[in-house]
Design a protein around this motif. Sequence first.
Motif, PDB file in Angstrom:
ATOM      1  N   VAL A   3       0.884  -1.157   0.000  1.00 18.43           N
ATOM      2  CA  VAL A   3       0.000   0.000   0.000  1.00 18.43           C
ATOM      3  C   VAL A   3       0.924   1.209   0.000  1.00 18.43           C
ATOM      4  CG1 VAL A   3      -1.971  -1.078   1.128  1.00 18.43           C
ATOM      5  CG2 VAL A   3      -0.145  -0.133   2.520  1.00 18.43           C
ATOM      6  N   PHE A   4       0.376   2.414  -0.174  1.00 14.46           N
ATOM      7  CA  PHE A   4       1.254   3.553  -0.377  1.00 14.46           C
ATOM      8  C   PHE A   4       1.027   4.671   0.636  1.00 14.46           C
ATOM      9  CE2 PHE A   4       1.009   1.401  -4.445  1.00 14.46           C
ATOM     10  CZ  PHE A   4       2.340   1.319  -4.801  1.00 14.46           C
ATOM     11  N   ASN A   5       2.137   5.125   1.240  1.00 13.60           N
ATOM     12  CA  ASN A   5       2.157   6.349   2.033  1.00 13.60           C
ATOM     13  C   ASN A   5       1.044   6.409   3.074  1.00 13.60           C
ATOM     14  OD1 ASN A   5       4.322   7.273   0.413  1.00 13.60           O
ATOM     15  ND2 ASN A   5       2.858   7.963  -1.131  1.00 13.60           N
ATOM     16  N   LYS A   6       0.990   5.401   3.907  1.00 11.54           N
ATOM     17  CA  LYS A   6      -0.033   5.350   4.954  1.00 11.54           C
ATOM     18  C   LYS A   6       0.623   5.376   6.323  1.00 11.54           C
ATOM     19  CE  LYS A   6      -3.555   4.682   2.099  1.00 11.54           C
ATOM     20  NZ  LYS A   6      -4.703   5.577   1.968  1.00 11.54           N
ATOM     21  N   ASN A   7      -0.090   5.943   7.285  1.00 11.71           N
ATOM     22  CA  ASN A   7       0.394   6.023   8.661  1.00 11.71           C
ATOM     23  C   ASN A   7      -0.563   5.282   9.587  1.00 11.71           C
ATOM     24  OD1 ASN A   7       2.616   7.758   8.015  1.00 11.71           O
ATOM     25  ND2 ASN A   7       1.175   9.462   7.896  1.00 11.71           N
ATOM     26  N   ILE A   8      -0.015   4.361  10.364  1.00  6.27           N
ATOM     27  CA  ILE A   8      -0.802   3.602  11.338  1.00  6.27           C
ATOM     28  C   ILE A   8      -0.319   3.969  12.736  1.00  6.27           C
ATOM     29  CG2 ILE A   8      -1.451   1.316  12.178  1.00  6.27           C
ATOM     30  CD1 ILE A   8      -0.824   0.228   9.387  1.00  6.27           C
ATOM     31  N   LEU A   9      -1.250   4.272  13.618  1.00  3.72           N
ATOM     32  CA  LEU A   9      -0.906   4.566  15.009  1.00  3.72           C
ATOM     33  C   LEU A   9      -1.448   3.448  15.896  1.00  3.72           C
ATOM     34  CD1 LEU A   9       0.213   6.348  17.260  1.00  3.72           C
ATOM     35  CD2 LEU A   9      -1.918   7.672  17.189  1.00  3.72           C
ATOM     36  N   VAL A  10      -0.529   2.741  16.586  1.00  2.18           N
ATOM     37  CA  VAL A  10      -0.903   1.672  17.511  1.00  2.18           C
ATOM     38  C   VAL A  10      -0.820   2.228  18.927  1.00  2.18           C
ATOM     39  CG1 VAL A  10      -0.408  -0.668  18.308  1.00  2.18           C
ATOM     40  CG2 VAL A  10       0.046  -0.042  15.913  1.00  2.18           C
ATOM     41  N   ILE A  11      -1.928   2.160  19.640  1.00  6.97           N
ATOM     42  CA  ILE A  11      -1.994   2.700  21.000  1.00  6.97           C
ATOM     43  C   ILE A  11      -2.248   1.522  21.936  1.00  6.97           C
ATOM     44  CG2 ILE A  11      -3.098   4.417  22.483  1.00  6.97           C
ATOM     45  CD1 ILE A  11      -4.171   5.579  19.691  1.00  6.97           C
TER      46      ILE A  11
END
Length: 244
Positions: A3-11
């Motif tokens: 996939v392209f240019n994605k940001n995932i935030l794991v809390i």
Amino acid sequence: MKVFNKNILVIEDNEFYMDLICNELEQLENVNIYRATNSADAYKYAMEICIDVFIVDIILNTNALGDVSGIKFIERIRTINKYKFAPIIITTSLEDPKLHSYSYLHCYRYFEKKYDPKELFATVLEVLQYETPNESTKMIYYKREGLLFSINIQDIIFIENCNRYIEYHCTDGVHKAPYKSCKNLIEDIHSEDFLQCNRHTIVNRRYILYVDLVNRYIELTNDYGSLEIGPRMKKDLISRLKND
């Protein structure tokens, strides 16, 4: 899996589950994974970076009895326009927060610990591969009497702010929704087609037939009527229409 240019935030405050999630997500190419163990750090990331997917543990402080700081973080995030409908995946050891997370917080999926990390990965991939609707299919959402409604923005002819509520005048009739300021409405719609023509009214330029600047009114197509041009809005309206 690309996939392209994605940001995932794991809390997640639990080191085991944090590593479990992040190690699985590292299979994805061109994806940035950010880690936060508390809601304060998570909020800081969300403000500094445009997050595409949130993975949120409900309990972020096991030392606090009855802690649900993950839910409070989601509630806070949902007040920010760009995250109003962002994909949020919940992980938790609580027995059943599903009703609250789905109906009120509009979360995408719920995983109860101990979950299968591969199933979580498949859900994240599903979200990341979803293509954002283009301008012709972009929707605006509002809640009324506990129900969620949607309108295709290109069906909106004009919006009238009636102080205690707003009216979306659309090709299929008038839709009444809870109050928002014209400024917030324009931010939510986020389209160059929508222009404020007076203190209480926003018009979709696609439905403008002609503009009478001398008498300060806009005539709409298909006999949809006319709208007043406010004296303070006239200069900005001319400037915006010249770009057509």
